[in-house]
Design a protein around this motif. Sequence first.
Motif, PDB file in Angstrom:
ATOM      1  N   ALA A   1      14.191  10.579  10.005  1.00 56.55           N
ATOM      2  CA  ALA A   1      14.191   9.170   9.618  1.00 56.55           C
ATOM      3  C   ALA A   1      14.885   9.085   8.274  1.00 56.55           C
ATOM      4  N   SER A   2      15.760   8.116   8.121  1.00 55.91           N
ATOM      5  CA  SER A   2      16.480   8.014   6.865  1.00 55.91           C
ATOM      6  C   SER A   2      15.618   7.286   5.828  1.00 55.91           C
TER       7      SER A   2
ATOM      8  N   ALA B   1       5.286  11.995   5.284  1.00 55.93           N
ATOM      9  CA  ALA B   1       6.630  11.456   5.072  1.00 55.93           C
ATOM     10  C   ALA B   1       7.589  11.980   6.139  1.00 55.93           C
TER      11      ALA B   1
ATOM     12  N   TYR C   1       0.837  -1.199   0.000  1.00 60.02           N
ATOM     13  CA  TYR C   1       0.000   0.000   0.000  1.00 60.02           C
ATOM     14  C   TYR C   1       0.871   1.247   0.000  1.00 60.02           C
TER      15      TYR C   1
ATOM     16  N   ARG D   1       9.018   1.509  -0.231  1.00 55.90           N
ATOM     17  CA  ARG D   1       8.628   0.870   1.028  1.00 55.90           C
ATOM     18  C   ARG D   1       7.623  -0.255   0.766  1.00 55.90           C
ATOM     19  N   ALA D   2       6.642   0.041  -0.112  1.00 54.10           N
ATOM     20  CA  ALA D   2       5.668  -0.998  -0.442  1.00 54.10           C
ATOM     21  C   ALA D   2       6.342  -2.144  -1.197  1.00 54.10           C
TER      22      ALA D   2
ATOM     23  N   ARG E   1       8.373  -9.852   8.950  1.00 54.68           N
ATOM     24  CA  ARG E   1       9.345 -10.064  10.023  1.00 54.68           C
ATOM     25  C   ARG E   1       8.653 -10.522  11.297  1.00 54.68           C
ATOM     26  N   ARG E   2       9.388 -11.309  12.119  1.00 54.21           N
ATOM     27  CA  ARG E   2       8.846 -11.695  13.413  1.00 54.21           C
ATOM     28  C   ARG E   2       9.358 -10.727  14.462  1.00 54.21           C
ATOM     29  N   LEU E   3       8.643 -10.668  15.589  1.00 52.28           N
ATOM     30  CA  LEU E   3       8.998  -9.724  16.647  1.00 52.28           C
ATOM     31  C   LEU E   3      10.378 -10.039  17.208  1.00 52.28           C
TER      32      LEU E   3
ATOM     33  N   GLU F   1      15.503   3.654   6.415  1.00 46.84           N
ATOM     34  CA  GLU F   1      14.637   3.219   7.518  1.00 46.84           C
ATOM     35  C   GLU F   1      13.180   3.157   7.094  1.00 46.84           C
ATOM     36  N   ILE F   2      12.766   4.155   6.308  1.00 45.48           N
ATOM     37  CA  ILE F   2      11.369   4.158   5.849  1.00 45.48           C
ATOM     38  C   ILE F   2      11.127   2.930   4.975  1.00 45.48           C
TER      39      ILE F   2
ATOM     40  N   ALA G   1      10.771  -0.342   6.754  1.00 46.41           N
ATOM     41  CA  ALA G   1       9.468  -0.582   7.394  1.00 46.41           C
ATOM     42  C   ALA G   1       8.576  -1.446   6.502  1.00 46.41           C
ATOM     43  N   GLY G   2       8.858  -1.453   5.200  1.00 45.04           N
ATOM     44  CA  GLY G   2       8.083  -2.275   4.285  1.00 45.04           C
ATOM     45  C   GLY G   2       8.241  -3.773   4.514  1.00 45.04           C
TER      46      GLY G   2
ATOM     47  N   LEU H   1       8.067  -5.183   7.443  1.00 49.79           N
ATOM     48  CA  LEU H   1       7.472  -5.573   8.724  1.00 49.79           C
ATOM     49  C   LEU H   1       6.460  -6.696   8.591  1.00 49.79           C
ATOM     50  N   GLY H   2       5.715  -6.692   7.479  1.00 54.25           N
ATOM     51  CA  GLY H   2       4.716  -7.738   7.298  1.00 54.25           C
ATOM     52  C   GLY H   2       5.335  -9.120   7.225  1.00 54.25           C
TER      53      GLY H   2
END
Lengths: 261, 337
Positions: free
Chosen positions: A92-93, A86, A79, A152-153, A106-108, A96-97, A100-101, A103-104
């Motif tokens: 935030a570099s 932004a 998305y 990111r998406a 990755r495990r905690l 890094e942004i 974040a893509g 995360l869906g």
Amino acid sequence: MTDPVHLHDGAVAIDGRPILRGIDLTVRTGDFLALMGANGSGKSTLVRALTGLLPLTTGTLELFGTPITDFDQWSRLGYVPQRAGAGSGVPASVWEIVAAGRLGRRRLFRPLSKADRAAIADALDVVGLAHRSRDSIARLSGGQQQRVLIARALAGEPEMLLLDEPTAGVDLVNQQALAATLAELGSRGSTIVLVAHELGPLAPLVSRAVLMRDGRIVRDGTPLADHGLPPAHHHHHEHADHPHDHGHAVRLSSPIEGGVG
Amino acid sequence: MSLHEILTLPFMQRALIAAVFIGLAAPAVGTYLVQRRLALMGDGIGHVAVTGVALGLLTGTSPTWTAVVVAVLGAVAIEVIRERGITNGDVALALLFYGGLAGGVLVAGLAGSGAATLQSYLFGSITTIDVTDVVVTMVLAAIVVLTCVGLAPQLFAVAQDQDFARVAGLRVRAYNILIAVLAAVSVTVAMRTVGLLLVSALMVVPVATAQQLTRSFRTTLTAAMALGVTASLGGLLVAAFAPPGADVMPGPTIVLLALAGFVVTWPIGAWLRRRQRLTAPFPADAGVPPLDHVDTEAHPHDHGPDCGHVAVRHGDHVDYVHGAHRHAAHGEHYDEH
């Protein structure tokens, strides 16, 4: 193969006010679909409903064959929200942004894997911003920030990409860079749904244009030959002195945008 | 009194341990609060926690624990008000702040506690904490730090872009409440050091200082925690070394030291930002035709790396900023770009 999106008789109300009514939309694998229409026609609302950000008041929505209420394979979806937030209170570099893509997938409490890093680097490459990855996002121009959000998406390696007004406020050069990116994704077989006021350099890529008006779909088919924007208000054609005034063809591109960076 | 003598005093050792842990925990949460533009949330929670302390004094239970409970409830209430987007959210927050402070002072009065007791919570009294307090501080602060660092990717994404985080499958509301709870816990942990009225400073000021010089979130978080420890340890030692007779309270000293760090860093940050802006490359797009070729007037000066004019990259060459002009070398002369 199940369709990425199957929406039947969908309606959305925001704070009790009906916005979308009677929407039937099936997005097939490999579609390059443009949601078009005037301001307030409901195209952004529809794309937000397709991501589950806005609940349906009636109707059924299935993503990849699963009802939205049971859907949990979020990494299949990429998305790209409208570029608004932004920047934030803390620097935030770009990297890094984009990270974040992942995360869906990755495990905690786990560090980034090799595959994560490779996907992030690849996504930055595709949008042509690998050389800016260490810069603060705030230092980039509007068009470049938009490309970061796309990266990111992409980093999540989604099967379907949903983009909300990716060309709004983006100058022509950056729109062309964007079109090249999306062309590349389309050729890889990704399904792409994007909201756009006007297609500009994206026009040759679009295989299907869905025109919205006042919360309903009024046309669904191949894009029209002239830069893909079908007329929404027929009476406009009676005004001989305004042959190009379609009411919704507001130019959002700004020549200033590319100036930074 | 020498440094060695001070470090062997048991109450000083306890205070130093507490200062280290609080100096790490407060800016860790603070970074996320600043990122979401909720810099004053710590302050609000601090005010609400006053009521918690007073309830502890009234009922004879440990004020630390009643403060934790009331602060968590207050923080969740603040988060709900924020999420619902209730109109004039800042006014609603203000009502909560003042209610918490006034209620606390009133209840403390009913409990028969003197102003001095309450003041030790409002402005901190790190040198009077006992072993149990130190253990509680260490455990709670460690939980806060581990959560803030371990869940950094998730917390960062949620604070950065809620819509994107939700579509990525993150439970945004749970993370928002988590941050609120972590903030409440840090406030109550830090209340013995810098006091409830000043705790927000230790959460926010190191972050504000760090981001003068940083470009990424992770370095901001790390630098803020380092600055937080420096300020809290430094403030404590400054207070300890104060000349006899001068009553230097550690809490305000810590905060003033943190602020001094900001005052020193800000001009450097401002200079760096200005420099970055001036030297950012001029746009040179292949698709745009070049402007007409314009020579500068006779130019007595050779531009070079040390000529004092700002050199800015412009496509495949360098422009020198000369007053309001941009000079680019072209053969024997300079062009206006």
